[in-house]
Every structure is written in structure tokens, then in C-alpha cells.
Design a protein around this motif. Structure first.
Motif, PDB file in Angstrom:
ATOM      1  N   ARG A 140       0.827  -1.209   0.000  1.00 43.19           N
ATOM      2  CA  ARG A 140       0.000   0.000   0.000  1.00 43.19           C
ATOM      3  C   ARG A 140       0.862   1.259   0.000  1.00 43.19           C
ATOM      4  N   GLY A 141       0.353   2.305  -0.631  1.00 42.93           N
ATOM      5  CA  GLY A 141       1.061   3.573  -0.679  1.00 42.93           C
ATOM      6  C   GLY A 141       2.248   3.582  -1.610  1.00 42.93           C
ATOM      7  N   VAL A 150      -7.577  20.342 -16.048  1.00 40.33           N
ATOM      8  CA  VAL A 150      -7.502  20.095 -14.606  1.00 40.33           C
ATOM      9  C   VAL A 150      -6.274  20.805 -14.036  1.00 40.33           C
ATOM     10  N   ARG A 151      -6.447  21.349 -12.837  1.00 41.58           N
ATOM     11  CA  ARG A 151      -5.346  21.941 -12.074  1.00 41.58           C
ATOM     12  C   ARG A 151      -5.339  21.253 -10.713  1.00 41.58           C
ATOM     13  N   GLY A 152      -4.268  20.540 -10.397  1.00 47.51           N
ATOM     14  CA  GLY A 152      -4.253  19.697  -9.215  1.00 47.51           C
ATOM     15  C   GLY A 152      -3.221  20.079  -8.171  1.00 47.51           C
ATOM     16  N   ILE A 153      -3.485  19.669  -6.945  1.00 47.32           N
ATOM     17  CA  ILE A 153      -2.546  19.774  -5.831  1.00 47.32           C
ATOM     18  C   ILE A 153      -2.528  18.415  -5.144  1.00 47.32           C
ATOM     19  N   ALA A 154      -1.355  17.910  -4.830  1.00 41.83           N
ATOM     20  CA  ALA A 154      -1.220  16.665  -4.069  1.00 41.83           C
ATOM     21  C   ALA A 154      -0.265  16.890  -2.914  1.00 41.83           C
ATOM     22  N   SER A 155      -0.581  16.283  -1.782  1.00 41.60           N
ATOM     23  CA  SER A 155       0.276  16.428  -0.608  1.00 41.60           C
ATOM     24  C   SER A 155       0.417  15.091   0.109  1.00 41.60           C
ATOM     25  N   ARG A 156       1.508  14.998   0.852  1.00 37.66           N
ATOM     26  CA  ARG A 156       1.772  13.838   1.712  1.00 37.66           C
ATOM     27  C   ARG A 156       1.863  14.411   3.123  1.00 37.66           C
ATOM     28  N   LEU A 157       0.729  14.431   3.827  1.00 39.78           N
ATOM     29  CA  LEU A 157       0.645  15.168   5.083  1.00 39.78           C
ATOM     30  C   LEU A 157       0.824  14.309   6.323  1.00 39.78           C
ATOM     31  N   VAL A 158       0.450  13.035   6.267  1.00 37.47           N
ATOM     32  CA  VAL A 158       0.447  12.199   7.468  1.00 37.47           C
ATOM     33  C   VAL A 158       1.225  10.904   7.289  1.00 37.47           C
ATOM     34  N   HIS A 159       0.966  10.186   6.211  1.00 37.06           N
ATOM     35  CA  HIS A 159       1.468   8.815   6.097  1.00 37.06           C
ATOM     36  C   HIS A 159       2.847   8.745   5.429  1.00 37.06           C
ATOM     37  N   ASP A 160       3.634   7.761   5.846  1.00 41.51           N
ATOM     38  CA  ASP A 160       4.964   7.525   5.284  1.00 41.51           C
ATOM     39  C   ASP A 160       4.806   6.635   4.059  1.00 41.51           C
ATOM     40  N   VAL A 161       4.458   7.259   2.932  1.00 40.02           N
ATOM     41  CA  VAL A 161       4.173   6.531   1.702  1.00 40.02           C
ATOM     42  C   VAL A 161       4.864   7.219   0.528  1.00 40.02           C
ATOM     43  N   GLU A 162       4.931   6.525  -0.615  1.00 37.15           N
ATOM     44  CA  GLU A 162       5.470   7.131  -1.833  1.00 37.15           C
ATOM     45  C   GLU A 162       4.455   8.080  -2.466  1.00 37.15           C
ATOM     46  N   THR A 163       3.193   7.688  -2.414  1.00 39.93           N
ATOM     47  CA  THR A 163       2.133   8.431  -3.085  1.00 39.93           C
ATOM     48  C   THR A 163       1.650   9.586  -2.205  1.00 39.93           C
ATOM     49  N   GLU A 164       0.653  10.289  -2.672  1.00 37.48           N
ATOM     50  CA  GLU A 164       0.007  11.316  -1.854  1.00 37.48           C
ATOM     51  C   GLU A 164      -0.948  10.664  -0.854  1.00 37.48           C
ATOM     52  N   ASP A 165      -1.349  11.403   0.172  1.00 33.90           N
ATOM     53  CA  ASP A 165      -2.458  10.939   1.010  1.00 33.90           C
ATOM     54  C   ASP A 165      -3.647  11.899   0.950  1.00 33.90           C
ATOM     55  N   VAL A 166      -3.508  12.988   0.189  1.00 37.41           N
ATOM     56  CA  VAL A 166      -4.620  13.899  -0.056  1.00 37.41           C
ATOM     57  C   VAL A 166      -4.359  14.638  -1.366  1.00 37.41           C
ATOM     58  N   SER A 167      -5.428  14.909  -2.105  1.00 40.39           N
ATOM     59  CA  SER A 167      -5.292  15.706  -3.328  1.00 40.39           C
ATOM     60  C   SER A 167      -6.548  16.536  -3.531  1.00 40.39           C
ATOM     61  N   THR A 168      -6.375  17.637  -4.234  1.00 41.88           N
ATOM     62  CA  THR A 168      -7.511  18.452  -4.653  1.00 41.88           C
ATOM     63  C   THR A 168      -7.317  18.821  -6.116  1.00 41.88           C
ATOM     64  N   ALA A 169      -8.418  19.158  -6.766  1.00 43.35           N
ATOM     65  CA  ALA A 169      -8.319  19.554  -8.170  1.00 43.35           C
ATOM     66  C   ALA A 169      -9.424  20.533  -8.510  1.00 43.35           C
ATOM     67  N   GLN A 170      -9.090  21.450  -9.408  1.00 47.01           N
ATOM     68  CA  GLN A 170     -10.080  22.305 -10.054  1.00 47.01           C
ATOM     69  C   GLN A 170     -10.228  21.803 -11.489  1.00 47.01           C
ATOM     70  N   VAL A 171     -11.452  21.651 -11.930  1.00 46.01           N
ATOM     71  CA  VAL A 171     -11.719  21.031 -13.225  1.00 46.01           C
ATOM     72  C   VAL A 171     -12.604  21.939 -14.063  1.00 46.01           C
ATOM     73  N   ARG A 172     -12.277  22.032 -15.353  1.00 44.31           N
ATOM     74  CA  ARG A 172     -13.162  22.685 -16.310  1.00 44.31           C
ATOM     75  C   ARG A 172     -13.645  21.615 -17.292  1.00 44.31           C
ATOM     76  N   PHE A 173     -14.929  21.626 -17.566  1.00 42.54           N
ATOM     77  CA  PHE A 173     -15.508  20.657 -18.486  1.00 42.54           C
ATOM     78  C   PHE A 173     -15.695  21.278 -19.864  1.00 42.54           C
ATOM     79  N   ALA A 174     -15.841  20.433 -20.875  1.00 45.37           N
ATOM     80  CA  ALA A 174     -16.026  20.915 -22.243  1.00 45.37           C
ATOM     81  C   ALA A 174     -17.270  21.785 -22.354  1.00 45.37           C
ATOM     82  N   SER A 175     -18.256  21.535 -21.498  1.00 48.61           N
ATOM     83  CA  SER A 175     -19.498  22.321 -21.498  1.00 48.61           C
ATOM     84  C   SER A 175     -19.306  23.727 -20.952  1.00 48.61           C
TER      85      SER A 175
END
Length: 382
Positions: free
Chosen positions: A179-180, A211-236
Motif C-alpha cells: 500500500r502507498g 484540470v489543475r491539481g494539488i497533491a500532498s503527503r501530510l500524514v502517512h509515510d508513503v510514496e504516493t500522496e495521502d490527499v489531493s484536490t483539483a479544479q476542473v473545467r468541463f467541455a461544457s
């Protein structure tokens, strides 16, 4: 499988006999076996003791550690992959080349390159065999009802949406070695946890464009992120926010879509029923219209069974299933773009990531501070 076998049960094998196979896939397969739609003829796992125990407990006649031999011997119609994502590409290609359809547990595979290799192994056209991904949240009656109304324009234009998968996983969860890690889990919560809500959001909102994204590794000792956020624009032109977390004690899965004439909300955790959806009209919408919107019909919860039933119907009808091909790829492309945007601090547009882009073959893209230690060491000595 040709059309003249359309009434014959699909000869099915379960590959990987761990928790997801036992809790979700086997019950769904048994329900369709009882209905004469499938026949579970084989189980395959790298651990012979495990696969024999699984087959014995489920009454499956054939147990093996060799997928190739099983495919050659049993002439399978459907292969259900319940294995880790790192092996999905090879197993899916093997099954497709043997003439079997594939239903693959999420995450689909570790990269767009892998997904495209699977698509290349499919037969041309929509009749198959092809590989479909487990995105069961598209297949509950609630999603079907809301999707139809959105497509018909009943709510007016979608304007702004929110999508959150805010769950909680402790240190013990991440003490499991695979995991992670990018190579074995495929990604952090954006890939492994939030993928279902993300997939449903994209299915309801239509094609995304940026898409405009942010990823962070705030708590867990992992390779991946443990939280992310994104702002998205759709074709519509609609916009959305997406939040994926494994740091949230008050766990919830939620989608909200504000349209010109109504707000649609879905609040649940791991699966929904009709009662988990809420439609709030804008001022002035006639009561009879609102009553029709709120009539979801017979309740079919989102589940592996709901999707498997739809997949088998599509196979029999010679149709492409909604989560196969481009319909499955869009979600993996979005998640890949979220990671690329987060790790490069730049917006990413749909269609931008292709062969030659480091994020096409690995979701971490070799980014400093995010790539596994081995990749960073190789980079240092280059």
C-alpha cells in the motif's frame, strides 16, 4: 463468443481470490449463475493453497495457478480480474488474445500506456472481446435516472460541481507493504480510493477539458500522496472541485451538481441507494416537474452485481460496455492529468498526455520528491 451462443451461460473464471473476489465479485457472479447468465468454471491465483480453498468453498470445478493453461483448456468467455493493478495489463492482454472478455477491478492499471496496450489487444469494433473496468457506481438506478435527466437537459445547464471522497485510513492500513506504493497500488487516494466518485462525476458531467491539481503527503509515510484536490473545467464550460483524502475521520463520499434549474446531491460512503440522492429545485420549477424528477423508480443499489448484469447484457447484444475503451480511459486520463498538474504545478488539458510524456508510462512522472527511491537514485546517477 459468437451471437449464436447468446443464450448459453458465459464460461467465467475468477483470477485473484483475495478479499474483493470474495466480498464483491463472487456474490455477483453467483447471482447471475443462478439466473443462467454465467457459469463459474475456474479460479486462478498465484497461491495454489488459496485458490484450491476458494474453489472448494465456492463449488468451482477448476483451480489453477496458470492463467494461460486455464484459458487454453477451458475456452473461457469472461475473465474477471481481482488481482493487483500491476498485473492487470499482462493478464488482460492474455485473456483478450485467447478470445475472452475481461472485467477488471479498479484501479484499471498503473498507466495510460498499460491501458492503451490492453485496448490494442481487443478485437476491432464494439462487439468484442474487450476489457471493461469495474466502475459500479455508474450502474445504480440513481445514477441512471440522474444521467438521463442531465442528458435530456431537464435541469438546464450544469454549472458547478463538487466531488469528494474523504475517507480515513490509519497507520496500520499503510503497514501492509504494497500500500502507498506506485508500483503496487497504482497511486494514492486519487487513484485507489476516489476513483469511483471521480468516474461517476465524469460520467454525469461529460468530457473534461482541463484540470489543475494539488497533491500532498501530510500524514502517512508513503510514496504516493495521502490527499489531493483539483479544479476542473468541463467541455461544457461547467467547473468543479474534486477532493480525495484518506485523512478524514468523518468519512463521506459525495457529489453535488448545481444546474440552472436544480441542485443534485448524492451522499453515501461505499455504495448508494435511491434514497441517498436529493434533488432541490430552483424557485419557480413546477411541482409536477419536481415530482417526476424525484421518481427514481425501482431501487437498484450501485454494486458489482448491477454492473455485471449490464456487462453480460452488452456482451450478449454485441455492444461496447460503458466502462470499456474510451469510456473507461477517460477516468484514468483524468487521474493521470491530476497527478501531472500537481507534480508540475501547471494546468493539464485533455488529450495532452501521450507517448513520450513521462506521465504516460508512470503516474508519478519521475517527479522529484514523488518518484520511488529507485527512480530517484537512477536519476541521480544519470
Amino acid at each position: 463468443m459468437s451471437s449464436h451462443r447468446s443464450t448459453t451461460p458465459l464460461r467465467t473464471a475468477v483470477v485473484g481470490t483475495g478479499g474483493i473476489a470474495r466480498s464483491s465479485h463472487l456474490p455477483a457472479l453467483r447471482a447471475l449463475a443462478d439466473a443462467g447468465e454465467v457459469e463459474i468454471v475456474a479460479a486462478v491465483d498465484v497461491d495454489m493453497d488459496a485458490v484450491r480453498a476458494f474453489a472448494a468453498s465456492a463449488g468451482i470445478p477448476h483451480a489453477s495457478t496458470d492463467l494461460d493453461a486455464t484459458l487454453a483448456e477451458l475456452r473461457l468467455d469472461l475473465v474477471v480480474l481481482c488481482t493487483p493493478p500491476a498485473v492487470h495489463r499482462d493478464q488482460a492482454v492474455t485473456a483478450l488474445k485467447a478470445g475472452a472478455w475481461v472485467w477488471c477491478e479498479k484501479p484499471p492499471c498503473p498507466s495510460l500506456a498499460d491501458f492503451d496496450a490492453i485496448e490494442t489487444a481487443e478485437k476491432p469494433g464494439d462487439a468484442g472481446p474487450y476489457a471493461a473496468i469495474v466502475f459500479q457506481h455508474r450502474f445504480g438506478s440513481g445514477a441512471r435516472h440522474v444521467r438521463r435527466l442531465l442528458r435530456e437537459g431537464a435541469f438546464g445547464r450544469p454549472l458547478v460541481a463538487h466531488c469528494q471522497t474523504t475517507w480515513y485510513r490509519d497507520a496500520a492500513y499503510y503497514s501492509v507493504p504494497w500500500r502507498g506504493r506506485w508500483a503496487t497500488e497504482g497511486g494514492g487516494p486519487a487513484m485507489g480510493h476516489g476513483i469511483h466518485q471521480t468516474d461517476l462525476l465524469l460520467d454525469l458531467m461529460g468530457p473534461w477539458s482541463e484540470v489543475r491539481g494539488i497533491a500532498s503527503r501530510l500524514v502517512h509515510d508513503v510514496e504516493t500522496e495521502d490527499v489531493s484536490t483539483a479544479q476542473v473545467r468541463f467541455a461544457s464550460g461547467a467547473v468543479a472541485t474534486v477532493v480525495n483524502s484518506v485523512l478524514s475521520p468523518d468519512e463521506v463520499s459525495r457529489i453535488r451538481i448545481d444546474c440552472e434549474l436544480a441542485t443534485i446531491e448524492l451522499t453515501h460512503l461505499y455504495g448508494y441507494r435511491n434514497a441517498d440522492w436529493r434533488i432541490t429545485p430552483a424557485p419557480g420549477v413546477p411541482e409536477e416537474t419536481v415530482a417526476a424528477w424525484r421518481d427514481f423508480g425501482t431501487d437498484e443499489p450501485s454494486s458489482h452485481l448491477a454492473q455485471l448484469r449490464a456487462l453480460v447484457a452488452d456482451i450478449r447484444a454485441g455492444r461496447r460496455h460503458a466502462t470499456s475503451g474510451a469510456g473507461g480511459r477517460q477516468t484514468l486520463e483524468f487521474i493521470t492529468a491530476l497527478y501531472k498538474s500537481a507534480f508540475t504545478d501547471a494546468p493539464v488539458r485533455a488529450g495532452e498526455i501521450g507517448p513520450g510524456d513521462p506521465y504516460y508510462t508512470e503516474l508519478h512522472g519521475g517527479a522529484q520528491g514523488w518518484a520511488p527511491d529507485t527512480a530517484r537514485k537512477e536519476e541521480a546517477h544519470a
